[in-house]
Motif scaffolding. Structure first.
Motif, PDB file in Angstrom:
ATOM      1  N   MET A   1       9.815  -7.736  13.099  1.00 26.44           N
ATOM      2  CA  MET A   1       8.944  -6.671  12.572  1.00 26.44           C
ATOM      3  C   MET A   1       9.650  -5.969  11.409  1.00 26.44           C
ATOM      4  O   MET A   1      10.837  -5.650  11.491  1.00 26.44           O
ATOM      5  N   THR A   2       8.929  -5.721  10.351  1.00 26.64           N
ATOM      6  CA  THR A   2       9.472  -5.019   9.188  1.00 26.64           C
ATOM      7  C   THR A   2       9.928  -3.626   9.602  1.00 26.64           C
ATOM      8  O   THR A   2       9.218  -2.935  10.346  1.00 26.64           O
ATOM      9  N   PRO A   3      11.098  -3.161   9.147  1.00 22.43           N
ATOM     10  CA  PRO A   3      11.520  -1.798   9.477  1.00 22.43           C
ATOM     11  C   PRO A   3      10.460  -0.767   9.077  1.00 22.43           C
ATOM     12  O   PRO A   3       9.776  -0.915   8.060  1.00 22.43           O
ATOM     13  N   LEU A   4      10.359   0.266   9.865  1.00 21.18           N
ATOM     14  CA  LEU A   4       9.308   1.263   9.668  1.00 21.18           C
ATOM     15  C   LEU A   4       9.383   1.913   8.292  1.00 21.18           C
ATOM     16  O   LEU A   4       8.345   2.153   7.652  1.00 21.18           O
ATOM     17  N   ALA A   5      10.576   2.238   7.818  1.00 24.10           N
ATOM     18  CA  ALA A   5      10.706   2.882   6.512  1.00 24.10           C
ATOM     19  C   ALA A   5      10.172   1.988   5.399  1.00 24.10           C
ATOM     20  O   ALA A   5       9.580   2.481   4.430  1.00 24.10           O
ATOM     21  N   GLU A   6      10.363   0.679   5.522  1.00 22.55           N
ATOM     22  CA  GLU A   6       9.826  -0.240   4.519  1.00 22.55           C
ATOM     23  C   GLU A   6       8.301  -0.305   4.594  1.00 22.55           C
ATOM     24  O   GLU A   6       7.621  -0.387   3.565  1.00 22.55           O
ATOM     25  N   MET A   7       7.761  -0.285   5.811  1.00 17.62           N
ATOM     26  CA  MET A   7       6.306  -0.246   5.940  1.00 17.62           C
ATOM     27  C   MET A   7       5.744   1.016   5.296  1.00 17.62           C
ATOM     28  O   MET A   7       4.698   0.983   4.631  1.00 17.62           O
ATOM     29  N   ALA A   8       6.442   2.131   5.488  1.00 18.46           N
ATOM     30  CA  ALA A   8       6.005   3.382   4.872  1.00 18.46           C
ATOM     31  C   ALA A   8       5.961   3.251   3.360  1.00 18.46           C
ATOM     32  O   ALA A   8       4.993   3.696   2.711  1.00 18.46           O
ATOM     33  N   CYS A   9       6.979   2.626   2.782  1.00 14.59           N
ATOM     34  CA  CYS A   9       7.013   2.457   1.325  1.00 14.59           C
ATOM     35  C   CYS A   9       5.892   1.544   0.835  1.00 14.59           C
ATOM     36  O   CYS A   9       5.351   1.746  -0.258  1.00 14.59           O
ATOM     37  N   GLU A  10       5.527   0.550   1.620  1.00 13.83           N
ATOM     38  CA  GLU A  10       4.406  -0.313   1.242  1.00 13.83           C
ATOM     39  C   GLU A  10       3.117   0.498   1.113  1.00 13.83           C
ATOM     40  O   GLU A  10       2.332   0.310   0.182  1.00 13.83           O
ATOM     41  N   VAL A  11       2.921   1.412   2.062  1.00 11.81           N
ATOM     42  CA  VAL A  11       1.738   2.274   1.985  1.00 11.81           C
ATOM     43  C   VAL A  11       1.807   3.158   0.744  1.00 11.81           C
ATOM     44  O   VAL A  11       0.831   3.292  -0.013  1.00 11.81           O
ATOM     45  N   LEU A  12       2.956   3.751   0.505  1.00  7.27           N
ATOM     46  CA  LEU A  12       3.114   4.660  -0.634  1.00  7.27           C
ATOM     47  C   LEU A  12       2.896   3.942  -1.965  1.00  7.27           C
ATOM     48  O   LEU A  12       2.429   4.555  -2.929  1.00  7.27           O
ATOM     49  N   ARG A  13       3.186   2.665  -2.029  1.00  4.54           N
ATOM     50  CA  ARG A  13       3.063   1.918  -3.284  1.00  4.54           C
ATOM     51  C   ARG A  13       1.696   1.240  -3.449  1.00  4.54           C
ATOM     52  O   ARG A  13       1.483   0.519  -4.429  1.00  4.54           O
ATOM     53  N   THR A  14       0.790   1.469  -2.514  1.00  5.82           N
ATOM     54  CA  THR A  14      -0.565   0.915  -2.600  1.00  5.82           C
ATOM     55  C   THR A  14      -1.476   1.969  -3.227  1.00  5.82           C
ATOM     56  O   THR A  14      -1.544   3.102  -2.749  1.00  5.82           O
ATOM     57  N   ALA A  15      -2.180   1.588  -4.295  1.00  4.64           N
ATOM     58  CA  ALA A  15      -2.930   2.576  -5.079  1.00  4.64           C
ATOM     59  C   ALA A  15      -4.323   2.853  -4.532  1.00  4.64           C
ATOM     60  O   ALA A  15      -4.717   4.012  -4.376  1.00  4.64           O
ATOM     61  N   ASP A  16      -5.102   1.828  -4.272  1.00  2.57           N
ATOM     62  CA  ASP A  16      -6.493   2.017  -3.867  1.00  2.57           C
ATOM     63  C   ASP A  16      -6.579   2.720  -2.519  1.00  2.57           C
ATOM     64  O   ASP A  16      -5.874   2.361  -1.568  1.00  2.57           O
ATOM     65  N   GLY A  17      -7.448   3.720  -2.413  1.00  3.46           N
ATOM     66  CA  GLY A  17      -7.528   4.519  -1.199  1.00  3.46           C
ATOM     67  C   GLY A  17      -7.906   3.723   0.028  1.00  3.46           C
ATOM     68  O   GLY A  17      -7.285   3.861   1.090  1.00  3.46           O
ATOM     69  N   ARG A  18      -8.925   2.883  -0.083  1.00  3.24           N
ATOM     70  CA  ARG A  18      -9.346   2.080   1.075  1.00  3.24           C
ATOM     71  C   ARG A  18      -8.258   1.074   1.452  1.00  3.24           C
ATOM     72  O   ARG A  18      -8.005   0.837   2.631  1.00  3.24           O
ATOM     73  N   GLU A  19      -7.608   0.476   0.444  1.00  3.40           N
ATOM     74  CA  GLU A  19      -6.536  -0.476   0.738  1.00  3.40           C
ATOM     75  C   GLU A  19      -5.327   0.232   1.336  1.00  3.40           C
ATOM     76  O   GLU A  19      -4.686  -0.282   2.265  1.00  3.40           O
ATOM     77  N   LYS A  20      -5.003   1.395   0.809  1.00  2.00           N
ATOM     78  CA  LYS A  20      -3.861   2.170   1.329  1.00  2.00           C
ATOM     79  C   LYS A  20      -4.081   2.497   2.802  1.00  2.00           C
ATOM     80  O   LYS A  20      -3.180   2.321   3.639  1.00  2.00           O
ATOM     81  N   THR A  21      -5.265   2.994   3.127  1.00  2.00           N
ATOM     82  CA  THR A  21      -5.514   3.417   4.500  1.00  2.00           C
ATOM     83  C   THR A  21      -5.639   2.217   5.442  1.00  2.00           C
ATOM     84  O   THR A  21      -5.267   2.311   6.618  1.00  2.00           O
ATOM     85  N   ALA A  22      -6.143   1.087   4.945  1.00  2.00           N
ATOM     86  CA  ALA A  22      -6.194  -0.118   5.782  1.00  2.00           C
ATOM     87  C   ALA A  22      -4.780  -0.581   6.126  1.00  2.00           C
ATOM     88  O   ALA A  22      -4.479  -0.934   7.283  1.00  2.00           O
ATOM     89  N   LEU A  23      -3.888  -0.581   5.128  1.00  2.00           N
ATOM     90  CA  LEU A  23      -2.502  -0.971   5.363  1.00  2.00           C
ATOM     91  C   LEU A  23      -1.824   0.023   6.301  1.00  2.00           C
ATOM     92  O   LEU A  23      -1.060  -0.368   7.205  1.00  2.00           O
TER      93      LEU A  23
END
Length: 271
Positions: free
Chosen positions: A1-23
């Motif tokens: 499993m990807t470390p949680l902090a890296e998952m958090a950064c993936e969300v932060l780097r996603t621009a589209d609102g629907r895509e961000k919230t889906a991730l």
């Protein structure tokens, strides 16, 4: 499993609102599935962006330049929903950011459980409000929005107690004050979908404020400092302006915020 902090950064780097919230929701589900198996996944450390990725729209304006909303009109109610969507999207990023930015601070597992849950719920809130906008023929990004929403994160980027004091214990607590009035506006307009969405937000935001209060007190206890004067100091340092009554004392108390925390910071307060 990807470390949680890296998952958090993936969300932060996603621009589209629907895509961000889906991730966001996907990562939250993975985290809680692991926790349900009795695992404690790696939190890790990461380098979050100074500002989260954002879609091209809405146009972000200085607070003084955002058009005033007139909730007595259909257009005004749409503008109010748009503002709520913008707040909820920023809240998604704020909750993932506290995980990514302060991964170097040793915290109990429950800290991560709470903020992953809060980020997941904020993602749900954003989508509920977007559904309301789209049902009314609009969408998130159709109107300009407040450019200052990330200022609290920038100001407290190196101060974890300051982040907890200002974001959940001030900004989200303000949501407890104003949401009942918004619910009444949409109830009078017969907007059942918006009422249901706002009632969900109102119920769940109490928990987010409570997480802030709980972990703020935890850090104060670990540091051996009195939480009330520390809260007052941090809010005066990082929050720009006085707190504005009226306050929802009942819901704030439910979330672990007693009146002597916030009334002394209120404009013109005599308490």
């Amino acid at each position: 499993m990807t470390p949680l902090a890296e998952m958090a950064c993936e969300v932060l780097r996603t621009a589209d609102g629907r895509e961000k919230t889906a991730l966001s929701r996907t990562h939250a589900a993975a985290w809680f599935a692991a926790r349900a198996r009795g695992e404690m996944p790696e939190v890790g450390k990461a380098e979050p962006p100074d500002r989260p990725a954002r879609p091209a729209r809405p146009e972000l304006l200085a607070p003084r330049d955002v058009p005033r909303r007139r909730p007595g009109t259909a257009a005004g109610r749409l503008a109010l929903l748009h503002a709520v969507a913008h707040i909820e999207l920023n809240a998604v990023d704020l909750h993932w950011d506290i995980i990514a930015r302060f991964g170097h601070v040793p915290m109990p597992p429950g800290f991560y459980d709470d903020w992953v849950k809060a980020a997941d719920e904020e993602s749900k809130h954003f989508n509920l409000i977007c559904d309301c906008l789209e049902a009314a023929g609009s969408h998130y990004g159709a109107l300009p929005a407040h450019a200052g929403m990330w200022r609290a994160a920038e100001d407290t980027a190196a101060d974890m107690p300051g982040r907890l004091a200002v974001v959940p214990m001030v900004l989200e607590a303000r949501g407890l004050d104003v949401t009942p009035g918004m619910i009444e506006i949409f109830r009078k307009a017969g907007a059942a979908q918006a009422v249901a969405a706002l009632e969900t937000i109102y119920a769940e935001e109490v928990g987010h404020v409570a997480y802030g209060a709980k972990w703020f007190h935890f850090l104060c206890g670990r540091d051996g400092v009195d939480p009330k004067p520390r809260f007052h100091d941090l809010v005066r340092r990082y929050f720009h302006g006085p707190l504005k009554p009226p306050f929802n004392d009942e819901k704030r108390a439910e979330a672990g915020l007693p009146p002597d925390f916030y009334w002394p910071l209120a404009d013109g307060s005599t308490r």
